[in-house]
Design a protein around this motif. Structure first.
Motif, short mmCIF file in Angstrom:
data_model
loop_
_atom_site.label_atom_id
_atom_site.label_comp_id
_atom_site.label_asym_id
_atom_site.label_seq_id
_atom_site.Cartn_x
_atom_site.Cartn_y
_atom_site.Cartn_z
N GLY A 83 0.77 -1.20 0.07
CA GLY A 83 0.00 0.00 0.10
C GLY A 83 1.08 1.29 -0.13
O GLY A 83 1.92 1.38 -0.84
N SER A 85 3.22 2.10 1.87
CA SER A 85 4.25 1.60 2.21
C SER A 85 5.24 0.92 0.98
O SER A 85 6.59 0.72 1.26
CB SER A 85 4.58 0.88 3.37
N LYS A 142 3.83 1.39 8.62
CA LYS A 142 3.54 2.35 9.82
C LYS A 142 2.71 1.73 10.91
O LYS A 142 3.25 1.87 12.11
CB LYS A 142 2.43 3.21 9.08
N GLY A 144 3.15 -1.53 11.49
CA GLY A 144 4.05 -2.38 12.14
C GLY A 144 3.40 -3.83 12.30
O GLY A 144 3.82 -4.82 12.83
N GLY A 203 -0.51 9.49 7.21
CA GLY A 203 -1.36 8.16 6.70
C GLY A 203 -0.35 7.65 5.55
O GLY A 203 0.46 8.41 4.99
N GLN A 285 -4.32 4.18 -5.20
CA GLN A 285 -4.72 4.10 -4.10
C GLN A 285 -5.00 5.28 -3.25
O GLN A 285 -5.81 5.32 -2.40
CB GLN A 285 -3.06 3.46 -3.28
N GLN A 417 -9.61 4.24 6.03
CA GLN A 417 -9.73 3.32 5.29
C GLN A 417 -10.39 1.96 5.95
O GLN A 417 -9.87 1.08 6.00
CB GLN A 417 -8.54 2.83 4.56
O1 PA5 Z 1 -2.96 4.31 3.09
C1 PA5 Z 1 -2.74 3.56 3.85
O2 PA5 Z 1 -2.62 3.88 5.43
C2 PA5 Z 1 -2.66 2.04 3.71
O3 PA5 Z 1 -2.80 1.63 2.29
C3 PA5 Z 1 -1.51 1.48 4.02
O4 PA5 Z 1 -0.51 2.03 3.41
C4 PA5 Z 1 -1.17 -0.01 3.90
O5 PA5 Z 1 -2.16 -0.47 4.42
C5 PA5 Z 1 -0.03 -0.53 4.76
O6 PA5 Z 1 -0.01 -0.29 6.12
P1 PA5 Z 1 1.13 -0.27 6.92
O7 PA5 Z 1 2.22 0.93 6.50
O8 PA5 Z 1 0.91 -0.12 8.23
O9 PA5 Z 1 1.94 -1.58 6.95
#
Ligand code: PA5
Length: 447
Positions: A83, A85, A142, A144, A203, A285, A417
Motif C-alpha cells: 500500500g 509503504s 506504519k 507495524g 497516513g 490507491q 480506510q
Molecule cells: O494508506 C494507508 O494507510 C494504507 O494503504 C497502508 O499504507 C497499507 O495498508 C500498509 O500499511 P502499513 O504501512 O501499516 O503496513
C-alpha cells in the motif's frame, strides 16, 4: 524551472466552465480546513505542510544511510511494504529509472519490492535471486502489524542473517515504522536496526515524502532534494490563499467532482510512457482509499497508452458513457530517437522519416483525446515539462492536496480506510488466528 500544468477545456462539452468556477468558495473553505486542521480526519493532516517542514538534517540523514548501503556494493535493495509503504517509492523509482537498468547492469542498486503480495511463487523466486546477489533491505510498515510485509520479512530476515551473519545483516536492514507502537518497532528495537519514524499524523498513502519513500529513492541514486523542492513549490502554489483561477489543485478537484455529479463515475488516469504506470497505481490507491466510502466516490482506473488503445481503447471509445480521462503528458522525452528512411519502404513508413518517435506518440495522444471527447469521454491533461525528480515532486503534492480537497467536497473522511479491515477479518478467521475463534466459527458455517 517551470511548473506542471492542468488543462480542462476538453470537459466543457460535458460540464460548463461556470459550474467548475462555482466551486471556488467551497474549495477555499475545504483548503482552509486542511491547513487549519479543522476538517474530517484532522489528526492525519501532517502531510499538508510536510514538504516545507522537511529539514536539511533529515535529508542529509537519508542520504547518509543511502551512501552507507551503496558502499557495501549492493546489487539490490529490497523494500518490504504494501500500500502506502510501497507504491510511492515504486512510482517515483519506475518514473525515473531506465526501464532496462536491471538488465544493463547499472552502478546503482536496483530496488525490488516484497511484501506487497502473498504469492508463494514471488517469494520463492525472489529468495532464489537474492542468494546470488549482494543486497540490503528496508522493512516499512506504519502500523507495524500488516500481514503481507510481516510474512515476507520473516522469511527475508532469516535469509539475510544466514547469508551475512547476524551482525552484518543488522547493518544492512533499515526499519521504517511508527515511533513507539507495533510489532515492527519492537522487533527493530530488539534487533538494533537503523530506524526511521513515520509521523503519527501522516497516513500511509500520503507518506511518500517521508522516509517511507525517500530512503529507497536515495539508495537508488536519485535526487531526493529536487523531489522535495518540487513538492515545496507545489505546496506554495496550491495553498488556500491562492486564487481558484491560479490553483491547479482546486481546479482539478472541482472538475472531477462536477463530472462525477454529471454521471461520470470512473476516472481513467492515462499515460503515454510506460515509466508512468506506477504513478497511476499510486494515484489509484490515493484516490480509491481516500474517496471510496459511504457508497460514494469516483472509481479510479488507469491505462497505459498506446498499448491499451489496442485493448481498453474500444471500451473507452464506445462502451458505457460513465468515464472521464485524465492524461499525464510529458512535454519532452529525455532521449532522442529519430525514425530512419528505408529505401525499400516496404512498411510504408517513409512519411515519418526524420521525425522523432515522440512526435508520433504526441499525435497519437492528440488524436486519441479528440476521438475520446467526440465519443463522450471528457478529458483533462496534466502536463509535466520533463520526467524528473522536481516535476514528480510537484505532481505528488498536487495529487495529494487535490485529493484532500476532493474528499471534503464529497463530504467523506479522506484519511481513513475502514473498508480495508473486512478482508483482513475474514482472512484471520479462515487462518484460525488466536482471538478470532467466534469469527472462524461463523465464517466456516458459511462455506
Ligand atoms: O494508506 C494507508 O494507510 C494504507 O494503504 C497502508 O499504507 C497499507 O495498508 C500498509 O500499511 P502499513 O504501512 O501499516 O503496513
Amino acid at each position: 524551472m517551470g511548473n506542471i500544468s492542468l488543462k480542462f477545456d476538453k470537459t466543457f462539452d460535458f460540464i460548463s466552465k461556470e459550474s467548475v468556477y462555482a466551486y471556488a468558495d467551497e474549495i477555499k473553505k475545504h483548503s482552509e480546513a486542511l491547513y487549519n486542521k479543522t476538517g474530517k480526519g484532522n489528526d492525519f493532516l501532517g502531510w499538508v505542510n510536510l514538504p516545507t517542514s522537511i529539514s536539511e538534517a533529515e535529508l542529509a540523514d537519508y542520504e547518509a544511510t543511502a551512501k552507507s548501503l551503496q558502499a557495501k556494493n549492493i546489487d539490490i535493495f529490497v523494500v518490504v511494504g504494501i500500500g502506502g509503504s510501497y507504491l510511492g517509492a515504486k512510482a517515483v523509482l519506475d518514473a525515473l529509472s531506465d526501464g532496462f537498468a536491471h538488465l544493463k547492469g547499472s552502478k546503482m542498486p536496483h530496488v525490488i519490492f516484497a511484501g506487497q503480495n502473498i504469492s508463494e511463487d514471488y517469494l520463492y523466486e525472489l529468495r532464489e535471486l537474492l542468494k546470488t546477489k549482494e543486497y540490503a533491505m528496508a522493512v516499512i510498515s506504519k502500523s507495524g502489524t500488516t500481514t503481507e510485509p510481516a510474512l515476507a520479512f520473516r522469511l527475508l530476515k532469516q535469509d539475510i542473517e544466514d547469508k551475512y551473519g547476524k551482525d552484518e545483516a543488522k547493518s544492512r536492514i533499515v526499519a521504517v515504522t511508527d515511533e513507539s507502537r507495533g510489532a515492527l518497532r519492537k522487533l527493530a528495537t530488539i534487533e538494533g536496526y537503523k530506524t526511521y519514524v513515520i509521523p503519527d499524523d501522516v497516513g500511509g498513502r500520503y507518506s511518500v515524502l517521508t522516509p517511507v519513500g525517500l530512503v529507497a529513492i536515495a539508495v537508488a541514486g536519485f535526487d531526493i532534494r529536487a523531489l522535495v523542492q518540487g513538492a515545496v513549490d507545489m505546496e506554495k502554489a496550491t495553498g488556500p490563499e491562492v486564487a481558484f483561477e491560479n490553483n491547479m489543485a482546486a481546479q482539478y478537484a472541482a472538475v472531477r467532482n462536477e463530472l462525477y455529479r454529471s454521471g461520470k463515475l470512473v476516472e481513467i488516469m492515462v499515460n503515454y510512457n510506460p515509466k508512468l504506470h506506477f504513478v497511476a497505481e499510486w494515484w489509484k490507491q490515493l484516490y480509491g482509499e481516500s474517496e471510496g466510502k459511504e457508497g460514494k466516490g469516483i472509481f479510479p482506473a488507469s491505462v497505459d497508452f498506446t498499448s491499451d488503445l489496442h485493448s481498453m481503447g474500444q471500451y473507452i471509445q464506445e462502451g458505457e458513457r460513465k468515464l472521464f480521462e485524465t492524461v499525464i503528458s510529458v512535454a519532452s522525452p529525455d532521449r532522442e530517437v529519430r525514425i530512419p528512411t528505408d529505401p525499400e519502404n516496404l512498411d510504408g513508413l517513409n512519411f515519418l522519416a526524420g521525425k522523432r518517435v515522440d512526435e508520433v506518440n504526441k499525435m497519437a495522444e492528440l488524436g486519441t483525446m479528440i476521438a475520446h471527447v467526440d465519443g463522450g469521454v471528457p478529458n483533462m491533461q496534466i502536463e509535466l515539462p520533463k520526467l524528473n525528480e522536481y516535476y514528480l515532486g510537484q505532481l505528488i503534492y498536487f495529487f495529494e492536496i487535490a485529493c484532500g480537497i476532493s474528499g471534503y467536497i464529497l463530504n467523506v473522511n479522506p484519511f481513513d480506510q475502514p473498508g480495508v479491515e473486512a478482508y483482513k477479518k475474514n482472512m484471520f478467521a479462515l487462518l484460525e488466528k488466536p482471538g478470532f475463534e467466534a469469527e472462524t466459527k461463523a465464517i466456516k458455517a458459511r462455506l
